[in-house]
Design a protein around this motif. Sequence first.
Motif, mmCIF file in Angstrom:
data_model
loop_
_atom_site.group_PDB
_atom_site.id
_atom_site.type_symbol
_atom_site.label_atom_id
_atom_site.label_comp_id
_atom_site.label_asym_id
_atom_site.label_seq_id
_atom_site.Cartn_x
_atom_site.Cartn_y
_atom_site.Cartn_z
ATOM 1 N N UNK A 79 10.093 3.758 -13.201
ATOM 2 C CA UNK A 79 9.620 2.711 -14.097
ATOM 3 C C UNK A 79 8.108 2.750 -14.187
ATOM 4 N N UNK A 80 7.570 1.928 -15.068
ATOM 5 C CA UNK A 80 6.121 1.947 -15.308
ATOM 6 C C UNK A 80 5.554 0.537 -15.314
ATOM 7 N N UNK A 81 4.289 0.450 -14.927
ATOM 8 C CA UNK A 81 3.505 -0.774 -15.041
ATOM 9 C C UNK A 81 2.487 -0.558 -16.146
ATOM 10 N N UNK A 82 2.444 -1.460 -17.119
ATOM 11 C CA UNK A 82 1.491 -1.420 -18.222
ATOM 12 C C UNK A 82 0.770 -2.763 -18.265
ATOM 13 N N UNK A 83 -0.341 -2.848 -19.013
ATOM 14 C CA UNK A 83 -1.118 -4.087 -18.983
ATOM 15 C C UNK A 83 -0.330 -5.359 -19.261
ATOM 16 N N UNK A 84 0.676 -5.303 -20.129
ATOM 17 C CA UNK A 84 1.427 -6.511 -20.467
ATOM 18 C C UNK A 84 2.739 -6.639 -19.699
ATOM 19 N N UNK A 85 2.992 -5.713 -18.772
ATOM 20 C CA UNK A 85 4.209 -5.776 -17.965
ATOM 21 C C UNK A 85 3.888 -5.231 -16.577
ATOM 22 N N UNK A 86 3.506 -6.139 -15.697
ATOM 23 C CA UNK A 86 3.045 -5.722 -14.368
ATOM 24 C C UNK A 86 4.129 -5.849 -13.304
ATOM 25 N N UNK A 87 5.246 -6.484 -13.629
ATOM 26 C CA UNK A 87 6.343 -6.611 -12.671
ATOM 27 C C UNK A 87 7.295 -5.427 -12.816
ATOM 28 N N UNK A 88 7.669 -4.864 -11.685
ATOM 29 C CA UNK A 88 8.529 -3.677 -11.688
ATOM 30 C C UNK A 88 9.462 -3.729 -10.491
ATOM 31 N N UNK A 89 10.756 -3.539 -10.738
ATOM 32 C CA UNK A 89 11.742 -3.499 -9.662
ATOM 33 C C UNK A 89 11.945 -2.058 -9.227
ATOM 34 N N UNK A 90 11.801 -1.816 -7.928
ATOM 35 C CA UNK A 90 11.891 -0.468 -7.374
ATOM 36 C C UNK A 90 13.014 -0.397 -6.343
ATOM 37 N N UNK A 91 13.807 0.682 -6.363
ATOM 38 C CA UNK A 91 14.858 0.849 -5.349
ATOM 39 C C UNK A 91 14.263 1.276 -4.007
ATOM 40 N N UNK A 92 14.684 0.611 -2.954
ATOM 41 C CA UNK A 92 14.188 0.912 -1.611
ATOM 42 C C UNK A 92 14.441 2.376 -1.256
ATOM 43 N N UNK A 93 15.630 2.881 -1.579
ATOM 44 C CA UNK A 93 16.017 4.225 -1.175
ATOM 45 C C UNK A 93 15.300 5.337 -1.919
ATOM 46 N N UNK A 94 14.531 5.022 -2.972
ATOM 47 C CA UNK A 94 13.812 6.035 -3.727
ATOM 48 C C UNK A 94 12.344 6.153 -3.319
ATOM 49 N N UNK A 95 11.932 5.400 -2.316
ATOM 50 C CA UNK A 95 10.541 5.452 -1.858
ATOM 51 C C UNK A 95 10.261 6.772 -1.152
ATOM 52 N N UNK A 96 8.997 7.144 -1.127
ATOM 53 C CA UNK A 96 8.576 8.377 -0.441
ATOM 54 C C UNK A 96 8.617 8.182 1.067
ATOM 55 N N UNK A 97 8.212 6.989 1.501
ATOM 56 C CA UNK A 97 8.273 6.619 2.911
ATOM 57 C C UNK A 97 8.722 5.174 2.998
ATOM 58 N N UNK A 98 9.578 4.868 3.989
ATOM 59 C CA UNK A 98 10.080 3.506 4.148
ATOM 60 C C UNK A 98 9.949 3.071 5.610
ATOM 61 N N UNK A 99 9.920 1.762 5.853
ATOM 62 C CA UNK A 99 9.937 1.287 7.239
ATOM 63 C C UNK A 99 11.317 1.512 7.843
ATOM 64 N N UNK A 100 11.441 1.432 9.157
ATOM 65 C CA UNK A 100 12.759 1.593 9.788
ATOM 66 C C UNK A 100 13.769 0.611 9.214
ATOM 67 N N UNK A 101 15.018 1.017 9.177
ATOM 68 C CA UNK A 101 16.073 0.202 8.574
ATOM 69 C C UNK A 101 16.100 -1.200 9.172
ATOM 70 N N UNK A 102 16.161 -2.171 8.277
ATOM 71 C CA UNK A 102 16.264 -3.554 8.726
ATOM 72 C C UNK A 102 14.953 -4.182 9.154
ATOM 73 N N UNK A 103 13.852 -3.453 9.049
ATOM 74 C CA UNK A 103 12.564 -3.981 9.483
ATOM 75 C C UNK A 103 11.590 -4.077 8.308
#
Length: 224
Positions: A79-103
């Motif tokens: 997804x993208x952030x543009x000047x008139x749309x700054x809210x974006x929903x991102x899937x946790x599992x698609x991140x490059x790095x994540x915190x330990x599960x449940x934390x």
Amino acid sequence: MKQILILILLVCSLAAQAQKPLSATLTNPKNLTLQVPKNPKIPPLNLPCKMANGLDRPFACEFRFDRLDFIGNDGKLLGSVVPKKVTLTLPFGKAKKTPPAGQDGPITYAVKGYFTRINKATFPVNKGYLIQSCPGPQCFDAQFTDISTLVTGLQIPATVGKQTMVPFDLTFAYRKGKEDELVVGVYLQNDVTTNSIKPKPGTVVAMHDKAEASTLLAPIVKKP
């Protein structure tokens, strides 16, 4: 009488000859062509940016923020952030790095930032442009705020109107159950201009005022 008639004919003949050039000038005017260049050079509008307090920035902003593309760990656009749309929903599992599960903890996404140059630089960069981020809707000088430097030594063409894409990793805090409370600022800066904007005694400078282009975003990270 004969002499008078000859004199009248002579005057009429001279008058007719005198009018010929005038008649020719009126009926056959020269064509005048206005030469206009095919691609006229229009100087850029060196308009001042507005600072957080509503006043004009002392130096014109070099860039316009266009968008931030978030890229998943599979290489696909999330997804993208543009000047008139700054809210974006991102899937946790698609991140490059994540915190330990449940934390709770830092989470990182790959991002492509797009910026268009709208003015020439007021000051030539020293080492280059830099991109920084910080949490919250209003960030201030590094000595007061937790600011992360994402890119340094960035060289950007001086051509006005040219768009530049900069890839970088954006890290922010993930807190389960409070995903909709997060705000992050991203700032593109000239390493000389940013140090030329000095705060007045007893005040601090907002990162927005120091940046050549900036945006706020509100990422909402959701687990499946």
